[in-house]
Design a protein around this motif. Structure first.
Motif, PDB file in Angstrom:
ATOM      1  N   LEU A  47       0.847  -1.198   0.000  1.00  0.00           N
ATOM      2  CA  LEU A  47       0.000   0.000   0.000  1.00  0.00           C
ATOM      3  C   LEU A  47       0.878   1.241   0.000  1.00  0.00           C
ATOM      4  CD1 LEU A  47      -2.584  -0.998   2.790  1.00  0.00           C
ATOM      5  CD2 LEU A  47      -3.051  -0.912   0.330  1.00  0.00           C
ATOM      6  N   ARG A  48       0.501   2.229  -0.832  1.00  0.00           N
ATOM      7  CA  ARG A  48       1.186   3.521  -0.815  1.00  0.00           C
ATOM      8  C   ARG A  48       0.161   4.633  -0.615  1.00  0.00           C
ATOM      9  NH1 ARG A  48       4.643   1.171  -4.760  1.00  0.00           N
ATOM     10  NH2 ARG A  48       6.857   1.364  -4.217  1.00  0.00           N
ATOM     11  N   TYR A  49       0.593   5.690   0.100  1.00  0.00           N
ATOM     12  CA  TYR A  49      -0.261   6.871   0.264  1.00  0.00           C
ATOM     13  C   TYR A  49      -0.311   7.659  -1.047  1.00  0.00           C
ATOM     14  CZ  TYR A  49       0.703   6.141   5.270  1.00  0.00           C
ATOM     15  OH  TYR A  49       0.831   5.616   6.524  1.00  0.00           O
ATOM     16  N   LEU A  50      -1.481   8.188  -1.358  1.00  0.00           N
ATOM     17  CA  LEU A  50      -1.562   9.125  -2.480  1.00  0.00           C
ATOM     18  C   LEU A  50      -1.032  10.487  -2.040  1.00  0.00           C
ATOM     19  CD1 LEU A  50      -4.932   8.289  -4.265  1.00  0.00           C
ATOM     20  CD2 LEU A  50      -2.673   7.300  -4.541  1.00  0.00           C
ATOM     21  N   GLU A  51      -1.330  10.877  -0.802  1.00  0.00           N
ATOM     22  CA  GLU A  51      -0.747  12.097  -0.224  1.00  0.00           C
ATOM     23  C   GLU A  51      -0.031  11.673   1.053  1.00  0.00           C
ATOM     24  OE1 GLU A  51      -4.336  12.856  -2.566  1.00  0.00           O
ATOM     25  OE2 GLU A  51      -4.339  12.068  -0.523  1.00  0.00           O
ATOM     26  N   ASN A  52       1.294  11.713   0.992  1.00  0.00           N
ATOM     27  CA  ASN A  52       2.103  11.192   2.107  1.00  0.00           C
ATOM     28  C   ASN A  52       1.883  12.028   3.371  1.00  0.00           C
ATOM     29  OD1 ASN A  52       4.181  10.363   3.815  1.00  0.00           O
ATOM     30  ND2 ASN A  52       5.557   9.919   2.103  1.00  0.00           N
ATOM     31  N   PRO A  53       1.313  11.432   4.435  1.00  0.00           N
ATOM     32  CA  PRO A  53       0.978  12.240   5.621  1.00  0.00           C
ATOM     33  C   PRO A  53       2.091  12.310   6.659  1.00  0.00           C
ATOM     34  CG  PRO A  53       0.071  10.043   5.876  1.00  0.00           C
ATOM     35  CD  PRO A  53       0.826  10.056   4.550  1.00  0.00           C
ATOM     36  N   ASN A  54       3.162  11.502   6.500  1.00  0.00           N
ATOM     37  CA  ASN A  54       4.098  11.356   7.621  1.00  0.00           C
ATOM     38  C   ASN A  54       5.568  11.319   7.225  1.00  0.00           C
ATOM     39  OD1 ASN A  54       4.356   8.794   6.496  1.00  0.00           O
ATOM     40  ND2 ASN A  54       2.877   7.877   7.901  1.00  0.00           N
ATOM     41  N   GLY A  55       5.850  11.405   5.926  1.00  0.00           N
ATOM     42  CA  GLY A  55       7.249  11.387   5.504  1.00  0.00           C
ATOM     43  C   GLY A  55       7.796   9.999   5.215  1.00  0.00           C
ATOM     44  N   SER A  56       6.942   8.999   5.167  1.00  0.00           N
ATOM     45  CA  SER A  56       7.388   7.630   4.859  1.00  0.00           C
ATOM     46  C   SER A  56       8.181   7.591   3.555  1.00  0.00           C
ATOM     47  CB  SER A  56       6.184   6.702   4.679  1.00  0.00           C
ATOM     48  OG  SER A  56       5.633   6.342   5.909  1.00  0.00           O
ATOM     49  N   VAL A  57       9.271   6.817   3.547  1.00  0.00           N
ATOM     50  CA  VAL A  57      10.045   6.659   2.330  1.00  0.00           C
ATOM     51  C   VAL A  57       9.169   6.023   1.242  1.00  0.00           C
ATOM     52  CG1 VAL A  57      10.949   4.391   3.057  1.00  0.00           C
ATOM     53  CG2 VAL A  57      12.224   5.760   1.400  1.00  0.00           C
ATOM     54  N   ASP A  58       9.253   6.552   0.039  1.00  0.00           N
ATOM     55  CA  ASP A  58       8.533   5.998  -1.112  1.00  0.00           C
ATOM     56  C   ASP A  58       7.011   5.953  -0.881  1.00  0.00           C
ATOM     57  OD1 ASP A  58       8.510   5.072  -3.702  1.00  0.00           O
ATOM     58  OD2 ASP A  58       8.809   2.973  -3.173  1.00  0.00           O
ATOM     59  N   ASP A  59       6.519   6.813  -0.009  1.00  0.00           N
ATOM     60  CA  ASP A  59       5.068   6.905   0.287  1.00  0.00           C
ATOM     61  C   ASP A  59       4.491   5.603   0.835  1.00  0.00           C
ATOM     62  OD1 ASP A  59       5.183   9.502  -0.736  1.00  0.00           O
ATOM     63  OD2 ASP A  59       4.607   8.851  -2.755  1.00  0.00           O
ATOM     64  N   ILE A  60       5.334   4.800   1.478  1.00  0.00           N
ATOM     65  CA  ILE A  60       4.898   3.468   1.908  1.00  0.00           C
ATOM     66  C   ILE A  60       3.910   3.540   3.083  1.00  0.00           C
ATOM     67  CG2 ILE A  60       5.694   1.342   3.066  1.00  0.00           C
ATOM     68  CD1 ILE A  60       8.185   1.478   1.264  1.00  0.00           C
ATOM     69  N   ALA A  61       2.762   2.916   2.890  1.00  0.00           N
ATOM     70  CA  ALA A  61       1.749   2.826   3.954  1.00  0.00           C
ATOM     71  C   ALA A  61       1.667   1.419   4.521  1.00  0.00           C
ATOM     72  CB  ALA A  61       0.383   3.243   3.418  1.00  0.00           C
ATOM     73  N   GLY A  62       2.102   0.426   3.729  1.00  0.00           N
ATOM     74  CA  GLY A  62       2.040  -0.947   4.195  1.00  0.00           C
ATOM     75  C   GLY A  62       3.031  -1.823   3.451  1.00  0.00           C
ATOM     76  N   VAL A  63       3.661  -2.755   4.185  1.00  0.00           N
ATOM     77  CA  VAL A  63       4.620  -3.671   3.564  1.00  0.00           C
ATOM     78  C   VAL A  63       4.308  -5.107   3.985  1.00  0.00           C
ATOM     79  CG1 VAL A  63       6.509  -1.989   3.462  1.00  0.00           C
ATOM     80  CG2 VAL A  63       6.313  -3.499   5.438  1.00  0.00           C
ATOM     81  N   ALA A  64       4.795  -6.028   3.167  1.00  0.00           N
ATOM     82  CA  ALA A  64       4.658  -7.455   3.475  1.00  0.00           C
ATOM     83  C   ALA A  64       6.050  -8.074   3.564  1.00  0.00           C
ATOM     84  CB  ALA A  64       3.854  -8.152   2.377  1.00  0.00           C
ATOM     85  N   ASN A  65       6.133  -9.245   4.184  1.00  0.00           N
ATOM     86  CA  ASN A  65       7.394  -9.995   4.141  1.00  0.00           C
ATOM     87  C   ASN A  65       7.506 -10.654   2.766  1.00  0.00           C
ATOM     88  OD1 ASN A  65       5.469 -11.988   4.360  1.00  0.00           O
ATOM     89  ND2 ASN A  65       6.539 -13.162   5.935  1.00  0.00           N
ATOM     90  N   ALA A  66       8.627 -11.316   2.514  1.00  0.00           N
ATOM     91  CA  ALA A  66       8.863 -11.864   1.178  1.00  0.00           C
ATOM     92  C   ALA A  66       7.794 -12.881   0.796  1.00  0.00           C
ATOM     93  CB  ALA A  66      10.253 -12.488   1.106  1.00  0.00           C
ATOM     94  N   ALA A  67       7.312 -13.647   1.775  1.00  0.00           N
ATOM     95  CA  ALA A  67       6.315 -14.677   1.479  1.00  0.00           C
ATOM     96  C   ALA A  67       4.914 -14.095   1.321  1.00  0.00           C
ATOM     97  CB  ALA A  67       6.311 -15.736   2.583  1.00  0.00           C
ATOM     98  N   GLY A  68       4.706 -12.870   1.808  1.00  0.00           N
ATOM     99  CA  GLY A  68       3.400 -12.224   1.676  1.00  0.00           C
ATOM    100  C   GLY A  68       2.415 -12.577   2.779  1.00  0.00           C
ATOM    101  N   ASN A  69       2.825 -13.419   3.734  1.00  0.00           N
ATOM    102  CA  ASN A  69       1.857 -13.821   4.774  1.00  0.00           C
ATOM    103  C   ASN A  69       1.904 -12.923   6.008  1.00  0.00           C
ATOM    104  OD1 ASN A  69       4.435 -15.137   5.391  1.00  0.00           O
ATOM    105  ND2 ASN A  69       3.324 -16.119   7.071  1.00  0.00           N
ATOM    106  N   VAL A  70       2.927 -12.076   6.106  1.00  0.00           N
ATOM    107  CA  VAL A  70       2.991 -11.111   7.211  1.00  0.00           C
ATOM    108  C   VAL A  70       2.912  -9.715   6.612  1.00  0.00           C
ATOM    109  CG1 VAL A  70       4.319 -10.254   9.169  1.00  0.00           C
ATOM    110  CG2 VAL A  70       4.439 -12.678   8.558  1.00  0.00           C
ATOM    111  N   VAL A  71       1.947  -8.931   7.100  1.00  0.00           N
ATOM    112  CA  VAL A  71       1.724  -7.594   6.541  1.00  0.00           C
ATOM    113  C   VAL A  71       1.595  -6.595   7.681  1.00  0.00           C
ATOM    114  CG1 VAL A  71       0.264  -6.169   5.029  1.00  0.00           C
ATOM    115  CG2 VAL A  71       0.398  -8.638   4.660  1.00  0.00           C
ATOM    116  N   GLY A  72       2.177  -5.421   7.488  1.00  0.00           N
ATOM    117  CA  GLY A  72       1.984  -4.332   8.435  1.00  0.00           C
ATOM    118  C   GLY A  72       1.530  -3.097   7.694  1.00  0.00           C
ATOM    119  N   LEU A  73       0.620  -2.341   8.305  1.00  0.00           N
ATOM    120  CA  LEU A  73       0.157  -1.103   7.681  1.00  0.00           C
ATOM    121  C   LEU A  73      -0.176  -0.091   8.764  1.00  0.00           C
ATOM    122  CD1 LEU A  73      -3.486  -1.544   6.327  1.00  0.00           C
ATOM    123  CD2 LEU A  73      -2.472  -3.014   8.045  1.00  0.00           C
ATOM    124  N   MET A  74       0.049   1.184   8.469  1.00  0.00           N
ATOM    125  CA  MET A  74      -0.289   2.226   9.436  1.00  0.00           C
ATOM    126  C   MET A  74      -1.779   2.580   9.401  1.00  0.00           C
ATOM    127  SD  MET A  74       2.299   2.585  11.268  1.00  0.00           S
ATOM    128  CE  MET A  74       1.582   3.823  12.356  1.00  0.00           C
TER     129      MET A  74
END
Lengths: 226, 86
Positions: A166-193
Motif C-alpha cells: 500500500l502507498r499513500y496518495l498524499e504522504n501524511p508522515n514522511g514515509s520513504v517511497d510513500d509506503i503505507a504498508g509492507v509485506a514480508n517476502a512470502a506475503g503472509n505477514v503484513v503491516g500497515l499504518m
C-alpha cells in the motif's frame, strides 16, 4: 465454518474491540488473546491491533516484542499463517524482525489523525490478494510514529519483490517511497499504518477497509482448507 | 564486581531527526546563533554485576543491541566504569 482470527492484546492496546467487530462484520470469528499467553488458541489468522503496547515506552513496539505471545506469533508466521499488524501492531512486527524496516516519528513531529487515500500496489500479500492493482481506498490514519524507513538495499528488495502493498496518495508522515504498508517476502505477514477496522461502514466515512479485511479472511480460510 | 554502564542511543546518520531539527529551528529565537547539526538522542544508565570488565561489556552491549537501540535506525555507544566499593 468461519475463519478464526486471534486478536492479540498487549497492555495498552486499544483497538482490539474495533478489530473484533470489523472481523465479525466480514464473516470471521474473532477472539482476544492476552499478550502473556504462550498459545494463540485455534487461529487461522492473527491480527496485532493498534494502541500503545507497553505504553510505547523506549520505542513503539520495542517492549511488546518480548511479550510471551510473540513467540507463538513468530512460529505461526514461520509456518505461513497470515499475520497482520495495524498501526502499533505494524510497529511491533518491525521491532520483532517479522517485517523489514522501522517506523519513526512523523515528518515535522506532527501527529496525524485523518482519512488517508492509499493505493493497492501489490496483490502479493494476505491483505491485498485478489484486489486489482491501483485500487484506491480511503482508510484513516492515526499515529505519531508512522514514518516508514529502511535502507536503500531493503527498499530495492521490497520494490522488486512486490512487498510494498500500500502507498499513500498524499504522504501524511514522511514515509520513504510513500509506503503505507509492507509485506514480508512470502506475503503472509503484513503491516500497515492505516486502520482498516475503522473503515467498515459508510457511516464511518468509508467502508473500504472491508476490502482488505475480506481478503485476509479469505486467505485465512484458504490456509485452513489446505 | 559491579560496573556502571551508560548507553547513548542516537539515530543513525541519514535517518531524519525531526526532534533535533525542531530544537535547532527554535534556537535563533532564543538568541543562540551559530549552533548547527543538533541531534536528539537518549541516554540509559544501569549497573551490571559481572566477573570482570569483559563480561560486563559483553552483556551491556548485548542489552544495548537487543533492546535499547533498534539497529535499523539507531546506533549505540557504551561507556563502562567499575563501581568503587561495590
Amino acid at each position: 465454518m468461519a475463519a478464526r482470527v486471534a486478536v492479540v492484546v498487549f497492555p495498552g492496546t486499544n483497538c482490539e474491540h474495533d478489530v473484533v467487530t470489523a472481523m465479525e462484520r466480514v464473516g470471521a470469528e474473532a477472539s482476544l488473546v492476552w499478550h502473556g499467553d504462550r498459545d494463540l488458541g485455534p487461529a487461522d489468522a492473527v491480527v496485532l491491533p493498534g494502541g500503545f503496547a507497553h505504553g510505547d515506552y523506549l520505542r513503539p513496539g520495542a517492549l511488546a516484542r518480548f511479550s510471551p505471545v510473540m513467540e507463538a506469533v513468530a512460529r505461526f508466521a514461520a509456518e505461513g499463517g497470515p499475520v497482520v499488524g495495524i498501526c502499533n501492531g505494524f510497529q511491533v512486527l518491525t521491532e520483532a524482525g517479522l517485517l523489514p524496516g522501522a517506523l519513526v516519528k512523523n515528518r515535522g513531529l506532527r501527529f496525524v489523525c485523518a482519512p488517508a487515500r492509499v493505493r493497492v500496489d501489490s496483490d502479493r500479500s494476505v491483505l491485498t490478494a485478489g484486489l486489482p492493482l491501483g485500487t484506491t481506498l480511503s482508510v484513516p490514519v492515526n499515529h505519531f510514529s508512522g514514518s516508514y524507513v529502511c535502507d536503500p538495499a531493503t527498499l530495492a528488495r521490497l520494490r522488486d519483490g512486490g512487498q510494498v502493498v500500500l502507498r499513500y496518495l498524499e504522504n501524511p508522515n514522511g514515509s520513504v517511497d510513500d509506503i503505507a504498508g509492507v509485506a514480508n517476502a512470502a506475503g503472509n505477514v503484513v503491516g500497515l499504518m492505516p486502520h482498516p477496522e475503522r473503515a467498515v461502514d459508510a457511516l464511518l466515512g468509508s467502508a473500504d477497509g472491508q476490502l482488505l479485511l475480506r481478503a485476509l479472511v479469505q486467505q485465512a480460510a484458504g490456509v485452513r482448507a489446505a | 564486581m559491579r560496573f556502571a554502564a551508560r548507553v547513548e542511543v542516537r539515530l543513525r546518520p541519514g535517518i531524519a531527526d525531526p526532534e533535533g531539527a525542531t530544537i535547532e529551528r527554535a534556537l535563533p529565537a532564543l538568541g543562540f546563533e551559530g549552533v548547527r547539526d543538533v541531534r536528539a538522542g537518549r541516554s540509559f544508565r544501569f549497573e551490571v554485576d559481572a566477573a570482570d570488565e569483559g563480561e560486563a561489556r559483553r552483556r551491556a552491549e548485548e542489552l544495548a543491541h537487543r533492546l535499547l537501540a533498534n539497529p535499523v535506525i539507531e546506533d549505540s555507544v557504551l561507556e563502562l566504569a567499575p563501581v568503587e566499593g561495590a
